[in-house]
Scaffold this motif. Structure first.
Motif, short mmCIF file in Angstrom:
data_model
loop_
_atom_site.label_atom_id
_atom_site.label_comp_id
_atom_site.label_asym_id
_atom_site.label_seq_id
_atom_site.Cartn_x
_atom_site.Cartn_y
_atom_site.Cartn_z
N LYS A 131 0.79 -1.24 0.00
CA LYS A 131 0.00 0.00 0.00
C LYS A 131 0.83 1.29 0.00
CE LYS A 131 -2.85 -0.71 3.50
NZ LYS A 131 -4.08 -0.60 4.33
N TYR A 144 -9.03 9.60 -10.82
CA TYR A 144 -7.96 8.60 -10.98
C TYR A 144 -7.05 8.54 -9.75
CZ TYR A 144 -8.99 7.66 -15.90
OH TYR A 144 -9.59 7.26 -17.08
N TYR A 146 -8.29 8.51 -6.69
CA TYR A 146 -9.07 8.01 -5.57
C TYR A 146 -8.54 6.71 -4.98
CZ TYR A 146 -12.75 11.47 -6.57
OH TYR A 146 -13.47 12.64 -6.75
N TYR A 147 -7.58 6.08 -5.65
CA TYR A 147 -6.91 4.91 -5.10
C TYR A 147 -6.02 5.30 -3.91
CZ TYR A 147 -8.08 2.73 -9.62
OH TYR A 147 -8.73 2.24 -10.73
N LEU A 194 -1.64 4.13 -0.55
CA LEU A 194 -2.87 3.71 -1.21
C LEU A 194 -3.88 3.16 -0.21
CD1 LEU A 194 -1.35 1.79 -4.28
CD2 LEU A 194 -1.95 4.21 -4.11
N ASN A 195 -5.14 3.13 -0.63
CA ASN A 195 -6.18 2.51 0.19
C ASN A 195 -6.03 0.99 0.24
OD1 ASN A 195 -7.66 4.96 0.71
ND2 ASN A 195 -8.38 4.87 -1.40
N LEU A 234 -2.55 -2.10 -5.43
CA LEU A 234 -3.05 -1.87 -6.79
C LEU A 234 -2.00 -2.36 -7.78
CD1 LEU A 234 -5.47 -0.56 -8.30
CD2 LEU A 234 -4.11 1.54 -8.43
N PHE A 254 -0.65 0.09 -10.58
CA PHE A 254 -0.33 1.45 -10.16
C PHE A 254 0.74 2.06 -11.06
CE2 PHE A 254 1.46 4.50 -6.85
CZ PHE A 254 0.41 5.38 -6.94
N ASP A 278 -14.87 2.99 -16.02
CA ASP A 278 -14.82 4.17 -15.14
C ASP A 278 -15.57 5.37 -15.72
OD1 ASP A 278 -13.56 3.56 -12.78
OD2 ASP A 278 -11.55 4.10 -13.44
N LYS A 327 -12.11 -2.60 -7.64
CA LYS A 327 -10.84 -1.88 -7.56
C LYS A 327 -9.99 -2.29 -6.36
CE LYS A 327 -12.42 2.09 -10.20
NZ LYS A 327 -12.77 3.53 -10.22
N VAL A 328 -10.61 -2.90 -5.37
CA VAL A 328 -9.83 -3.34 -4.21
C VAL A 328 -9.73 -4.86 -4.13
CG1 VAL A 328 -10.35 -1.28 -2.87
CG2 VAL A 328 -11.88 -3.25 -2.71
#
Length: 544
Positions: free
Chosen positions: A102, A144, A146-147, A178-179, A182, A185, A457, A483-484
């Motif tokens: 992350k 874009y 928001y990750y 990051l949340n 990814l 990325f 998206d 997305k997660v």
């Protein structure tokens, strides 16, 4: 996740490029320059046609491929792309990722310079990214980011900038949190929205990006001239760390949108590269070694404004979509071998089950009788004796005009619906559609990298790019979950579900999956043809 993606470019030396040299799958083939290399006394200059005035040559504000084409040459992000289109480190010399996947810590290159000779710092990246997220900036591509931890809340005015996971630790260390992990990325960071801007330049002049003489950038080229509605000139940036890789001393982007005009300019040697050829010359030029077709990971479509009659009714929308013969359009109008589209996500995204599009299949088919039935049912539901007048809008370009005229004719013949046509220049058109001042309007959406998530998206309910007024909570939540999701199979299953929701409501009608047509002078080699961007000229050479 890289193993799911197709190679993102085809690199061809134009001296050997033939129409079918790369095949139809975007397969990343390569051919080398001539053995002896270019003569040292050849003037390394190139003139290409960009079709129209770039609406915003500003990383935070650009949303279109024309602006992006220029931006990709004059800026560089933490990652850039190699000749095959794969993400590689650019302004960053090193990156480390935390054990939980992350937190990314980037080390900037010590020789990363701005075009004024000053150092590119981690602070410039922090400033640029937070500028995109600042609600006052009004960036349509902020989603874009928001990750990144805290980014969505800040952008939507629900959080503080201090809580955003973007931080310059020191001048050369940049940290991003990051949340969730990814896998793509690195590919995401090749998008121009993630490019740095020089804080001093932006803060001293709010119109810094409007003219060439106030521009400061960090890419292989720098902008030296911008004659609005005429041309944009970029020249080799001698402060670029890899300047020895850059052969072109000067590239001029002419802004000519009349197809017959720019085609003739190519034929007379005034232009070295043109794209979107006049449809009436494609059959003739296909045997010309200067002709090229390149896969382009995107969808040509017509948006429906679901808040304006008659497209407030889903059956009317579906009727319009089913009344158009896509195969006839690509055979007789575009004539470049495009693929008829019956969904949003193009071919080209590989998954464990094969190509995403092939696995998902088509969501509808042309059926005139069913279209008539749906139209009648939709009108009855709304209590309309006559269908409200429909105007189809398109941005000014000969190919768009011919396509709109053909669709107009099909809707008349198959549904007995008389559609008016209207057109606007690109910059005005983007603003008009952004404001929702349309019923039915042309749009194209190109994936910033080859993955279904970036195509889908577009229709998120809170995406500023979604101009249809369509919002579906199930679609949005399914996309958010995808997305997660770390399991690849489950992730693609969710994306198939999201596309099914989108195609059931059908706030747009897909027409075809893109293929770009080019005429390229054989005097040039080593142009990179990415499947999701216009040609990249960093390595281009004039050989004769």
């Amino acid at each position: 996740m890289k193993k799911w993606l197709l190679p993102m470019s085809v690199l061809l030396a134009t001296s050997t490029a033939l129409a079918g040299c790369y095949g139809g799958g975007g397969g990343g083939e390569t051919s080398t320059s001539s053995e002896g290399g270019p003569s040292t006394d050849i003037k390394q200059e190139m003139v290409v046609n960009a079709l129209s005035e770039p609406p915003a040559i500003d990383p935070a504000l650009a949303t279109d491929t024309t602006s992006g084409w220029v931006l990709d040459h004059i800026f560089e992000g933490l990652y850039t792309r190699d000749k095959d289109g794969n993400p590689v480190l650019g302004a960053a010399s090193d990156v480390s990722v935390s054990e939980d996947g992350k937190t990314y810590t980037f080390k900037l290159r010590e020789d990363a310079k701005w075009s004024d000779g000053s150092q590119v710092t981690a602070g410039d990246f922090e400033y640029a990214w937070k500028r995109v997220l600042n609600p006052e900036t009004g960036s349509a591509f902020a989603f874009y980011f928001y990750y990144i931890k805290g980014a969505e809340a800040y952008n939507k005015g629900e959080g503080n900038v201090e809580d955003v996971g973007i931080k310059a630790v020191d001048d050369t260390t940049f940290e991003v949190e990051l949340n969730a992990p990814l896998g793509y990325f690195d590919s995401l960071l090749t998008l121009w929205t993630f490019y740095p801007v020089q804080q001093k330049t932006v803060e001293e002049n709010k119109n810094w990006a409007a003219e060439a003489d106030t521009f400061v950038s960090n890419g292989p080229f720098e902008m030296t001239e911008w004659k609005h509605d005429s041309n944009v000139v970029i020249e080799k940036n001698d402060d670029y760390y890899a300047k020895d890789e850059v052969k072109m001393e000067k590239v001029t982007f002419e802004l000519v949108n009349e197809a017959s005009t720019y085609y003739q300019m190519f034929k007379t040697g005034e232009l070295d590269l043109v794209m979107t050829l006049p449809t009436d010359v494609i059959a003739t030029e296909k045997e010309n070694p200067e002709y090229m077709e390149v896969p382009y990971y995107g969808t040509y479509m017509y948006m429906f404004n679901v808040e304006k009659e008659p497209f407030t009714n889903a059956k009317v929308r579906k009727a319009f979509a089913m009344a158009v013969d896509r195969q006839a359009l690509v055979d007789n109008v575009t004539q470049a071998g495009e693929t008829p589209a019956y969904a949003m996500v193009p071919t080209g995204a590989e998954t464990a089950e094969g190509d995403f599009r092939e696995a998902g299949g088509n969501y509808f088919e042309e059926n005139t009788e069913e279209a008539k039935k749906l139209l009648a049912e939709g009108m009855a539901e709304e209590g309309w004796d006559e269908l409200p007048q429909v105007t189809l809008m398109y941005n000014t370009l000969e190919s768009n005009k011919k396509m709109a005229e053909a669709v107009q004719e099909m809707l008349s013949a198959n549904l007995d619906v008389q559609v008016k046509l209207a057109n606007q220049e690109w910059g005005t058109y983007l603003e008009t559609t952004k404001q929702g001042n349309f019923q039915m309007a042309r749009m194209g959406w190109i994936g910033i990298f080859v993955d279904p998530v970036v195509n889908l998206d577009y229709y998120l309910g809170d995406s500023p790019n979604n101009r249809t007024g369509w919002v579906n909570e199930e679609f949005d939540s399914t996309m958010a979950a995808a997305k997660v999701e770390q399991d690849a199979d489950k992730r693609f299953e969710m994306l198939h579900k999201a596309e099914e929701i989108l195609m059931t409501d059908m706030p747009f009608m897909p027409v075809y999956f893109y293929k770009n047509t080019y005429m390229v002078s054989q005097d040039y080699e080593n142009i990179a043809y990415y499947v999701n961007r216009y040609p990249f000229l960093k390595w281009a050479e004039k050989t004769k």
